[in-house]
Write an enzyme that holds these catalytic residues in place. Sequence first.
Site, PDB file in Angstrom:
ATOM      1  N   SER A   1       8.993   0.358   9.615  1.00  0.00           N
ATOM      2  CA  SER A   1       8.131  -0.855   9.315  1.00  0.00           C
ATOM      3  C   SER A   1       8.559  -1.861  10.437  1.00  0.00           C
ATOM      4  O   SER A   1       9.468  -1.787  11.016  1.00  0.00           O
ATOM      5  CB  SER A   1       8.475  -1.417   7.833  1.00  0.00           C
ATOM      6  OG  SER A   1       7.963  -2.355   7.865  1.00  0.00           O
ATOM      7  N   ARG A   2       7.686  -2.935  10.394  1.00  0.00           N
ATOM      8  CA  ARG A   2       7.827  -4.058  11.379  1.00  0.00           C
ATOM      9  C   ARG A   2       9.279  -4.764  10.908  1.00  0.00           C
ATOM     10  O   ARG A   2       9.844  -5.225  11.656  1.00  0.00           O
ATOM     11  CB  ARG A   2       7.066  -5.135  11.262  1.00  0.00           C
ATOM     12  CG  ARG A   2       5.677  -4.387  12.033  1.00  0.00           C
ATOM     13  CD  ARG A   2       4.503  -5.622  11.844  1.00  0.00           C
ATOM     14  NE  ARG A   2       3.879  -5.939  10.379  1.00  0.00           N
ATOM     15  CZ  ARG A   2       3.307  -6.802   9.955  1.00  0.00           C
ATOM     16  NH1 ARG A   2       2.677  -7.511  10.756  1.00  0.00           N
ATOM     17  NH2 ARG A   2       2.985  -6.777   8.683  1.00  0.00           N
TER      18      ARG A   2
ATOM     19  N   ILE B   1       0.888  -1.202   0.127  1.00  0.00           N
ATOM     20  CA  ILE B   1      -0.076   0.027   0.072  1.00  0.00           C
ATOM     21  C   ILE B   1       0.965   1.273   0.060  1.00  0.00           C
ATOM     22  O   ILE B   1       0.644   2.468  -0.515  1.00  0.00           O
ATOM     23  CB  ILE B   1      -0.957   0.055   1.163  1.00  0.00           C
ATOM     24  CG1 ILE B   1      -2.068   0.682   0.954  1.00  0.00           C
ATOM     25  CG2 ILE B   1      -0.191   0.276   2.649  1.00  0.00           C
ATOM     26  CD1 ILE B   1      -3.071   0.535  -0.050  1.00  0.00           C
ATOM     27  N   ALA B   2       2.273   0.968   0.430  1.00  0.00           N
ATOM     28  CA  ALA B   2       2.887   2.178   0.353  1.00  0.00           C
ATOM     29  C   ALA B   2       3.608   2.429  -0.920  1.00  0.00           C
ATOM     30  O   ALA B   2       3.893   3.592  -1.378  1.00  0.00           O
ATOM     31  CB  ALA B   2       3.999   2.084   1.494  1.00  0.00           C
TER      32      ALA B   2
ATOM     33  N   ASP C   1     -12.417  -4.918   4.201  1.00  0.00           N
ATOM     34  CA  ASP C   1     -11.615  -4.688   3.369  1.00  0.00           C
ATOM     35  C   ASP C   1     -12.206  -4.063   1.925  1.00  0.00           C
ATOM     36  O   ASP C   1     -11.509  -3.024   1.502  1.00  0.00           O
ATOM     37  CB  ASP C   1     -10.846  -5.995   2.903  1.00  0.00           C
ATOM     38  CG  ASP C   1      -9.763  -5.725   1.655  1.00  0.00           C
ATOM     39  OD1 ASP C   1      -8.774  -4.941   1.973  1.00  0.00           O
ATOM     40  OD2 ASP C   1      -9.592  -6.312   0.681  1.00  0.00           O
TER      41      ASP C   1
ATOM     42  N   LYS D   1      -8.032   2.469   5.997  1.00  0.00           N
ATOM     43  CA  LYS D   1      -9.495   2.164   6.417  1.00  0.00           C
ATOM     44  C   LYS D   1      -9.101   0.482   6.930  1.00  0.00           C
ATOM     45  O   LYS D   1      -8.131   0.021   6.801  1.00  0.00           O
ATOM     46  CB  LYS D   1     -10.487   2.194   5.280  1.00  0.00           C
ATOM     47  CG  LYS D   1     -10.017   1.655   3.927  1.00  0.00           C
ATOM     48  CD  LYS D   1      -9.837   0.119   3.846  1.00  0.00           C
ATOM     49  CE  LYS D   1      -9.459  -0.132   2.539  1.00  0.00           C
ATOM     50  NZ  LYS D   1      -9.260  -1.900   2.340  1.00  0.00           N
TER      51      LYS D   1
END
Length: 393
Positions: A59-60, A34-35, A204, A120
């Site tokens: 980020s993780r 999404i990035a 989603d 979202k």
Amino acid sequence: MGPAEEVASVAMPGPAIRGPRAPLRVGILGAGMIATVEPGYLPGLRRLRGRVEVTAIASRTRARAERVARDWDIPVVCDGLGEMLARGDVDAVVNLTPIAAHHETSLRILAAGKHLVTEKPLASTLAQADELIEAADRGGLLIVCAPMDILKREWAQARRLIDAGALGKVAFARVQSSHGGPAAMAWPADPAWFYAKGAGPLLDMGVYGLDRITAVLGPALAVAAMSGVTAPVRRARGGPFDGLEIPVTENDNNLLLLDFGDARFAVVDAGFCAVATLSPEMEVFGLGGTLVVNRPGAAYGRGGLPIELFRVDAAPGLPGWITPHSLDAETGPDRTVVLARASLVEHLADCLEDGTQPLPSAVRARHVLEIMLAAQTAAATGRTVPLTTTFEP
């Protein structure tokens, strides 16, 4: 909401005006698809250089964040959200974490005095949504919540036409908000989590249809629903996970019936069961006409335009389809087309400069969240569930 208010933020008391010359300094939390993909945030943010400056990413997985930072010229990689929030060169954070982490990470962002753009849904429960809204209000901060559809020109025009009485008395609407699911596509990442408990197409995909219909008709009053699992196992088709068998533990087929009051209803589908469709994204039926919002990225309907309108009085005594003027005719390309999801960040910058409140607001996102949660209850119990939240349309 009147026609003029459709395409501009609503003036309300809010944060101090930044001024047009100060770039909004943004941190990115999350380095996944999404990035980075073209409809995502970073491609559009690159087009906003000079207006928005991406100053840090976390980020993780640090290696992933370092890779994305290198590819997108982000100067600083942080070892987690805490390090990012401690920086003095971050005015706002774009929260791209998984659904279950939205509340906790967003609350930390607001508590640190940063504005928030979040994917979202806003949160996982109404209590969590309330907590985020209260935290933003206390800090004089803004929340801009995906999806971005209310910023798209065709949805603003749809609302203007309905407000202007182009359809007469509105009776009902059909909203298409489904696709075949990631397993039906050559998905580039592991698609399994989309089918797991706590995810699924209602949260989603349903959020898009619900966001659109509430943008057009305003807040709903009640919801009924049917929901279920169409198959206990899905098999990925194509991509690096081709052939992967995915247990389906969240309902993957949902139909919602919304009551907007005054005998106005809407049906919204939200599933991973529509492998193909020729239907428009929305049809609204009134006693005086029909409004169609066609699907972008494919051939539009009869008129070749995003919006089509049928009027029973198109001419004296004659019904017919009316071709609206092109939405691009006077003001150039739609910013949401140019920037995709980054248009939410541009909108935040606009609101901060102008001292206005966001249109994709947390209050409306909370209402959409309540509809989705109430739909789950309605489907499980077989009853219509009244809604308690609302927003100013």
